[in-house]
Scaffold this motif. Structure first.
Motif, short mmCIF file in Angstrom:
data_model
loop_
_atom_site.label_atom_id
_atom_site.label_comp_id
_atom_site.label_asym_id
_atom_site.label_seq_id
_atom_site.Cartn_x
_atom_site.Cartn_y
_atom_site.Cartn_z
N ALA A 172 -13.98 -5.61 -0.54
CA ALA A 172 -12.76 -4.81 -0.58
C ALA A 172 -11.49 -5.65 -0.72
O ALA A 172 -10.44 -5.11 -1.05
CB ALA A 172 -12.66 -3.96 0.69
N THR A 203 -1.62 0.75 -4.65
CA THR A 203 -2.22 2.08 -4.66
C THR A 203 -1.80 2.88 -5.89
O THR A 203 -0.75 2.65 -6.48
CB THR A 203 -1.84 2.87 -3.40
N TYR A 221 -7.50 3.16 -4.04
CA TYR A 221 -7.98 1.77 -4.10
C TYR A 221 -8.12 1.30 -5.54
O TYR A 221 -8.92 1.85 -6.31
CB TYR A 221 -9.32 1.66 -3.37
N TYR A 256 0.83 -1.20 0.00
CA TYR A 256 0.00 0.00 0.00
C TYR A 256 0.87 1.25 0.00
O TYR A 256 0.42 2.32 -0.39
CB TYR A 256 -0.96 0.00 1.19
#
Length: 338
Positions: free
Chosen positions: A311, A169, A234, A141
């Motif tokens: 998610a 990301t 995202y 991330y």
């Protein structure tokens, strides 16, 4: 993710005894995982060809043989599994309290892989060493930070085997899926089922534009706060927006950029026709969020237009085909409220 659901990045684990553990491993004291490693070409062929891969840290991995004993964080493991790679071990949330498979690990058969840790900051380094891994794979991330690899154990872990990071990301789901496909191909996976799954994903993606008039809020719930996600961070939401969905972007975001924290009393800060709620195990379930008065009074909630947001859908064509097909089916039931 961890912290307030999404992105608290405290790395606290410590480890010791690397030299002794490596000695034991070299003497044959390690255990064999049932998974057996990647579906790869015969060792003689792999040895002759060698193996190279440049990961998203711009780090070029160059090994004399193709890795066959892969260890992966659960998100990476789920993606690689769908592409035909069979890790020998996983780390991160893979087993629920009742012993069943955590959705975050996708279709990985957890009875056939070793578990090195099931929660944040849990990574069994000694077991990792005993498995004699050829490669560790994790998403990132933050560029350079392997997800669920504890910072204080990082140097020890990286002495055991090369590591590969896939950045999540600032890019779309198709880009992330493409990187896992590239890695799986380099590991010798046959990619069985990929063409059919890719066609399903593309078909569901084309349907998204039909819902461009709906304003969609994507969020996660905690005991004391509601988090409104910041779409650019995202890959799945980037994919949705690029293909026609109108997703609410918070007017300001917390440090880290992943979301805006709101009290439940301020759950009505943003208007929306549809709410997509985080389904991960650490997030509040719908019945729990409905106990929050302001949330329960939202027009989308009163109209029953709140649906799951998967998610942690695996970054594979199979994973995203399933995620998008469910989303399209739900959005077909929704109507504009404002």
């Amino acid at each position: 993710m961890s912290g307030p659901v999404f992105a608290r990045r405290g790395f606290l684990a410590a480890t010791a005894g690397l030299a002794a553990a490596l000695t034991l491993s070299a003497c044959g004291g390690g255990t064999e995982a049932a998974g057996g490693g990647a579906s790869a070409a015969p060792a003689s062929s792999a040895a002759a060809q060698g193996w190279t891969f440049t990961d998203d840290r711009d780090k070029k991995l160059d090994l004399p043989e193709r890795p066959s004993r892969v260890v992966a964080q659960v998100g990476a493991a789920a993606a690689l599994w769908d592409f035909g790679v069979r890790p020998v071990a996983v780390f991160g949330p893979h087993k629920l309290a009742d012993g069943s498979r955590d959705p975050q690990v996708g279709d990985v058969d957890i009875t056939k892989v070793e578990g090195l840790g099931n929660v944040w900051d849990e990574f069994n380094v000694e077991k990792y060493i005993s498995l004699r891994p050829d490669l560790l794979v994790s998403g990132m991330y933050v560029k350079g930070t392997l997800w669920y690899v504890p910072e204080k154990s990082k140097e020890t872990i990286e002495q055991v085997a090369p590591t590969a990071g896939v950045l999540l990301t600032g890019r779309s789901a198709t880009q992330v899926i493409g990187r896992y496909e590239e890695l799986a191909r380099s590991l010798g996976a046959d990619l069985k089922g990929v063409p059919e799954a890719k066609a399903r994903m593309e078909a569901a993606t084309r349907e998204l534009a039909a819902f461009k008039d709906l304003k969609i809020l994507m969020m996660s719930g905690g005991a004391d706060a509601m988090w409104v996600v910041n779409p650019p961070e995202y890959p799945d939401i980037v994919h949705l927006i690029e293909n026609g969905l109108n997703v609410v972007k918070p007017s300001k975001v917390d440090d880290g950029g992943f979301f805006q924290t709101l009290s439940w009393e301020n759950a009505d800060t943003y208007d929306a026709d549809v709410i997509l709620y985080d389904t991960r195990t650490q997030s509040l379930k719908p019945e729990e969020m409905l106990k929050k008065p302001t949330f329960a009074k939202l027009p989308a909630v009163k109209a029953g237009q709140y649906y799951p947001w998967r998610a942690e859908a695996p970054f594979s064509y199979q994973g995203y085909a399933t995620f998008l097909e469910e989303l399209v089916s739900n959005l077909k039931k929704a109507e504009k409220l404002q």
